[in-house]
Design a protein around this motif. Sequence first.
Motif, PDB file in Angstrom:
ATOM      1  N   ASP A  21      54.051 -27.459  21.560  1.00  0.00           N
ATOM      2  CA  ASP A  21      55.296 -27.560  22.471  1.00  0.00           C
ATOM      3  C   ASP A  21      54.823 -27.552  23.744  1.00  0.00           C
ATOM      4  OD1 ASP A  21      56.744 -27.748  19.875  1.00  0.00           O
ATOM      5  OD2 ASP A  21      57.540 -25.735  19.968  1.00  0.00           O
ATOM      6  N   ALA A  22      54.069 -26.594  24.159  1.00  0.00           N
ATOM      7  CA  ALA A  22      53.755 -26.477  25.571  1.00  0.00           C
ATOM      8  C   ALA A  22      52.824 -27.674  26.052  1.00  0.00           C
ATOM      9  CB  ALA A  22      52.574 -25.335  25.567  1.00  0.00           C
ATOM     10  N   LEU A  23      52.409 -28.448  25.003  1.00  0.00           N
ATOM     11  CA  LEU A  23      51.718 -29.763  25.713  1.00  0.00           C
ATOM     12  C   LEU A  23      52.739 -30.865  25.682  1.00  0.00           C
ATOM     13  CD1 LEU A  23      48.228 -29.210  23.431  1.00  0.00           C
ATOM     14  CD2 LEU A  23      48.659 -29.246  25.968  1.00  0.00           C
ATOM     15  N   GLY A  24      53.866 -30.798  25.390  1.00  0.00           N
ATOM     16  CA  GLY A  24      54.955 -31.793  25.002  1.00  0.00           C
ATOM     17  C   GLY A  24      55.039 -32.507  23.898  1.00  0.00           C
ATOM     18  N   ALA A  25      54.208 -32.064  22.814  1.00  0.00           N
ATOM     19  CA  ALA A  25      54.278 -32.739  21.764  1.00  0.00           C
ATOM     20  C   ALA A  25      55.308 -32.141  20.564  1.00  0.00           C
ATOM     21  CB  ALA A  25      52.717 -32.730  20.950  1.00  0.00           C
ATOM     22  N   VAL A  26      56.355 -31.989  21.215  1.00  0.00           N
ATOM     23  CA  VAL A  26      57.573 -31.255  20.435  1.00  0.00           C
ATOM     24  C   VAL A  26      57.968 -31.919  19.075  1.00  0.00           C
ATOM     25  CG1 VAL A  26      58.272 -30.176  22.680  1.00  0.00           C
ATOM     26  CG2 VAL A  26      59.343 -32.263  21.664  1.00  0.00           C
ATOM     27  N   ASN A  27      57.495 -33.023  18.912  1.00  0.00           N
ATOM     28  CA  ASN A  27      57.914 -33.770  17.670  1.00  0.00           C
ATOM     29  C   ASN A  27      56.793 -33.933  16.759  1.00  0.00           C
ATOM     30  OD1 ASN A  27      60.706 -34.000  18.398  1.00  0.00           O
ATOM     31  ND2 ASN A  27      60.100 -35.887  19.601  1.00  0.00           N
ATOM     32  N   LEU A  58      42.895 -31.499  22.198  1.00  0.00           N
ATOM     33  CA  LEU A  58      42.154 -32.844  22.303  1.00  0.00           C
ATOM     34  C   LEU A  58      42.742 -33.889  21.511  1.00  0.00           C
ATOM     35  CD1 LEU A  58      39.346 -34.429  23.314  1.00  0.00           C
ATOM     36  CD2 LEU A  58      38.349 -33.547  21.127  1.00  0.00           C
ATOM     37  N   ALA A  59      43.514 -33.662  20.214  1.00  0.00           N
ATOM     38  CA  ALA A  59      44.378 -34.243  19.531  1.00  0.00           C
ATOM     39  C   ALA A  59      45.424 -35.066  20.308  1.00  0.00           C
ATOM     40  CB  ALA A  59      44.853 -33.713  18.333  1.00  0.00           C
ATOM     41  N   VAL A  60      46.135 -34.022  21.181  1.00  0.00           N
ATOM     42  CA  VAL A  60      47.344 -34.711  21.993  1.00  0.00           C
ATOM     43  C   VAL A  60      46.738 -35.303  22.955  1.00  0.00           C
ATOM     44  CG1 VAL A  60      49.253 -33.692  23.569  1.00  0.00           C
ATOM     45  CG2 VAL A  60      48.593 -32.459  21.324  1.00  0.00           C
ATOM     46  N   LYS A  61      45.873 -34.860  23.439  1.00  0.00           N
ATOM     47  CA  LYS A  61      45.149 -35.705  24.842  1.00  0.00           C
ATOM     48  C   LYS A  61      44.878 -37.243  24.382  1.00  0.00           C
ATOM     49  CE  LYS A  61      40.988 -36.107  27.723  1.00  0.00           C
ATOM     50  NZ  LYS A  61      39.454 -35.323  27.878  1.00  0.00           N
ATOM     51  N   THR A  62      44.275 -37.267  23.060  1.00  0.00           N
ATOM     52  CA  THR A  62      43.764 -38.582  22.374  1.00  0.00           C
ATOM     53  C   THR A  62      45.128 -39.303  22.190  1.00  0.00           C
ATOM     54  OG1 THR A  62      41.781 -37.709  21.639  1.00  0.00           O
ATOM     55  CG2 THR A  62      42.363 -39.929  20.720  1.00  0.00           C
ATOM     56  N   ALA A  63      45.859 -38.880  21.441  1.00  0.00           N
ATOM     57  CA  ALA A  63      47.052 -39.637  20.881  1.00  0.00           C
ATOM     58  C   ALA A  63      48.296 -39.611  21.664  1.00  0.00           C
ATOM     59  CB  ALA A  63      47.358 -39.185  19.315  1.00  0.00           C
ATOM     60  N   GLY A  64      48.356 -38.700  22.748  1.00  0.00           N
ATOM     61  CA  GLY A  64      49.395 -38.658  23.493  1.00  0.00           C
ATOM     62  C   GLY A  64      50.449 -37.702  22.787  1.00  0.00           C
ATOM     63  N   PRO A  65      51.670 -37.253  23.323  1.00  0.00           N
ATOM     64  CA  PRO A  65      52.680 -36.245  23.102  1.00  0.00           C
ATOM     65  C   PRO A  65      53.355 -36.977  21.769  1.00  0.00           C
ATOM     66  CG  PRO A  65      53.315 -37.208  25.021  1.00  0.00           C
ATOM     67  CD  PRO A  65      52.039 -37.548  24.803  1.00  0.00           C
ATOM     68  N   SER A  67      49.087 -43.796  17.137  1.00  0.00           N
ATOM     69  CA  SER A  67      49.639 -42.311  17.466  1.00  0.00           C
ATOM     70  C   SER A  67      50.363 -41.536  16.465  1.00  0.00           C
ATOM     71  CB  SER A  67      50.321 -42.424  18.648  1.00  0.00           C
ATOM     72  OG  SER A  67      51.456 -42.936  18.617  1.00  0.00           O
ATOM     73  N   ALA A  68      50.921 -42.476  15.410  1.00  0.00           N
ATOM     74  CA  ALA A  68      51.671 -41.659  14.369  1.00  0.00           C
ATOM     75  C   ALA A  68      50.761 -40.999  13.490  1.00  0.00           C
ATOM     76  CB  ALA A  68      52.508 -42.662  13.952  1.00  0.00           C
ATOM     77  N   THR A  69      49.453 -41.214  13.327  1.00  0.00           N
ATOM     78  CA  THR A  69      48.561 -40.513  12.388  1.00  0.00           C
ATOM     79  C   THR A  69      48.455 -38.993  12.319  1.00  0.00           C
ATOM     80  OG1 THR A  69      46.253 -41.011  11.484  1.00  0.00           O
ATOM     81  CG2 THR A  69      46.507 -40.748  13.976  1.00  0.00           C
ATOM     82  N   THR A  70      47.951 -38.513  11.480  1.00  0.00           N
ATOM     83  CA  THR A  70      47.546 -37.090  11.121  1.00  0.00           C
ATOM     84  C   THR A  70      46.196 -37.007  11.522  1.00  0.00           C
ATOM     85  OG1 THR A  70      49.523 -36.818   9.627  1.00  0.00           O
ATOM     86  CG2 THR A  70      47.816 -35.202   9.534  1.00  0.00           C
ATOM     87  N   LEU A  71      45.847 -36.031  12.550  1.00  0.00           N
ATOM     88  CA  LEU A  71      44.532 -35.675  12.758  1.00  0.00           C
ATOM     89  C   LEU A  71      44.477 -34.262  12.435  1.00  0.00           C
ATOM     90  CD1 LEU A  71      44.598 -37.112  16.639  1.00  0.00           C
ATOM     91  CD2 LEU A  71      43.609 -37.968  14.697  1.00  0.00           C
ATOM     92  N   LEU A  72      43.265 -34.184  11.794  1.00  0.00           N
ATOM     93  CA  LEU A  72      42.692 -32.926  11.221  1.00  0.00           C
ATOM     94  C   LEU A  72      42.032 -32.098  12.341  1.00  0.00           C
ATOM     95  CD1 LEU A  72      41.840 -31.178   8.946  1.00  0.00           C
ATOM     96  CD2 LEU A  72      39.786 -32.691   8.492  1.00  0.00           C
ATOM     97  N   VAL A  73      42.582 -30.988  12.528  1.00  0.00           N
ATOM     98  CA  VAL A  73      42.229 -30.241  14.079  1.00  0.00           C
ATOM     99  C   VAL A  73      41.402 -29.151  13.878  1.00  0.00           C
ATOM    100  CG1 VAL A  73      44.092 -30.993  15.217  1.00  0.00           C
ATOM    101  CG2 VAL A  73      44.455 -28.853  14.028  1.00  0.00           C
ATOM    102  N   ASP A  74      40.904 -28.840  12.574  1.00  0.00           N
ATOM    103  CA  ASP A  74      40.244 -27.487  12.364  1.00  0.00           C
ATOM    104  C   ASP A  74      38.722 -27.470  11.801  1.00  0.00           C
ATOM    105  OD1 ASP A  74      40.417 -28.389   9.762  1.00  0.00           O
ATOM    106  OD2 ASP A  74      40.732 -26.358   8.974  1.00  0.00           O
ATOM    107  N   THR A  75      38.100 -28.606  12.131  1.00  0.00           N
ATOM    108  CA  THR A  75      36.883 -28.768  12.041  1.00  0.00           C
ATOM    109  C   THR A  75      35.685 -27.612  12.848  1.00  0.00           C
ATOM    110  OG1 THR A  75      37.016 -31.306  11.708  1.00  0.00           O
ATOM    111  CG2 THR A  75      34.785 -30.647  11.982  1.00  0.00           C
ATOM    112  N   TYR A  76      36.044 -27.572  14.090  1.00  0.00           N
ATOM    113  CA  TYR A  76      35.438 -26.778  14.875  1.00  0.00           C
ATOM    114  C   TYR A  76      36.293 -25.364  15.311  1.00  0.00           C
ATOM    115  CZ  TYR A  76      32.358 -30.942  15.125  1.00  0.00           C
ATOM    116  OH  TYR A  76      31.652 -31.854  14.717  1.00  0.00           O
ATOM    117  N   ASP A  77      37.070 -25.634  16.421  1.00  0.00           N
ATOM    118  CA  ASP A  77      37.964 -24.627  17.121  1.00  0.00           C
ATOM    119  C   ASP A  77      39.411 -25.367  17.117  1.00  0.00           C
ATOM    120  OD1 ASP A  77      38.464 -22.093  18.562  1.00  0.00           O
ATOM    121  OD2 ASP A  77      39.189 -23.797  19.996  1.00  0.00           O
ATOM    122  N   ILE A  78      40.337 -24.627  16.415  1.00  0.00           N
ATOM    123  CA  ILE A  78      41.510 -25.127  16.398  1.00  0.00           C
ATOM    124  C   ILE A  78      42.314 -25.272  17.723  1.00  0.00           C
ATOM    125  CG2 ILE A  78      43.746 -24.606  15.169  1.00  0.00           C
ATOM    126  CD1 ILE A  78      42.504 -23.476  13.009  1.00  0.00           C
TER     127      ILE A  78
END
Length: 425
Positions: A254-260, A223-230, A206-217
């Motif tokens: 932040d709203a999804l709890g992924a504050v870090n 989806l990134a937070v859902k997959t890897a968690g907060p 989960s510490a990886t970096t996910l590229l989020v702008d291929t389709y809709d940011i």
Amino acid sequence: MVDAAIQSGTADRECMFEAFARRLPAGRRYGIVAGTGRLLELIAEFRFETSELTWLAENTIVRTRTLDYLSDYAFSGNAWGYQEGDAYFPGSPLLLVESTFAEGVILETLILSVLNYDISVASAAARMVSVSLGRPIAEMGSRRTNEHSAVAAARAAFIAGFASTSNLEAGRQWGLPTMGTAAHSFILLHDSEEEAFQAQVDAFGSATTLLVDTYDIPAGIALAVKTAGPELGSIRIDSGDLPTVVAAARAQLDALGAVNTKITVTSDLDEFAIAALSASPVDAFGVGTSVVTGSGEPAAGLVYKLVAHKGHGDDWISVAKTSTAKLSIGGRKSALRRLDAGGTAQEEIILLGEGPDAEAQRDSPSGLERALLVPLITNGTVDERYLGSAGTLRARAHNASVMQELPIEAFRLGRGEAVIPTTYR
């Protein structure tokens, strides 16, 4: 030139060559020395192999006496220079080479090709670092230059303060920290963005970096937070109106709890784009094209000139080019940087007639002048402190110290003259 000098009997005349820049690239206020460690290794290894000598002979480029000279070539002279990572200004004697004419002149292209490129990269990188407000920058420009300069650029950018590189060969060869993220092709390979994210998280955690702008940011972030968690390490954004997109991304995370979860931004950045993001919640930058091309100045403008040679005795004779707009200052030189009581640079002082090993090269007792030239090669032997990964780290540390020495005006991105004057004495 070597061939003719051998014929005329001047090839063995003791000479002093100097690499310097008559001016900084337009609008720049300082430059950063880089490439020295690479150059020293190349000079130490510079030889003419059998295949090269055969080609010179078959194409009648030079005479037999010159071929014999080249077959035994190994640099045996001396060299002094600004320590790698230091700042420089117009007229700064960045490299002084003392040798016979033949030994010194034959290195001209090697010296200039290394220093002109590495300095252009380091000088651009330093400007980017100065406006990043301490946020790390990764060098990601290998696909925007050739395979050899890609490694050199990664090293030069690291010396100037970049945190890491995506070039693994630079990591292997010079000990640089390496990093990487997935590209859009990895996302497009999979049947869905979610499958791509899951595959990456399964491989790297989960510490990886996910590229989020291929389709809709926004959808990609959710989806990134859902997959890897907060605990998701970072997202990367490579498109869009970055100040607006980044602010929205931070609020969503932040709203999804992924504050870090960190936000890394790429997308054709240069020093001006990085400065424009100074108030945005960006955690890290990735820079490619701009850094490996010197941010519009792909060569530093250095020249390599003969500035002195010995006559029929032991006295040195000053020589200089006087062509219009290409004036050079002859003579053996040493160099000091005058500082004020607070340690801020005020003046670059070039002492004429003093050799680089003169008493004037010592730091002043008051601490208000800093000697700039250090011995790099002595009687053909390279100072190993400046080589390899250890030499690269040494240059990076020296650069960090020197940047604290520059006046605050040096870091303005607007066009201007060199931040301190160069004075000849």
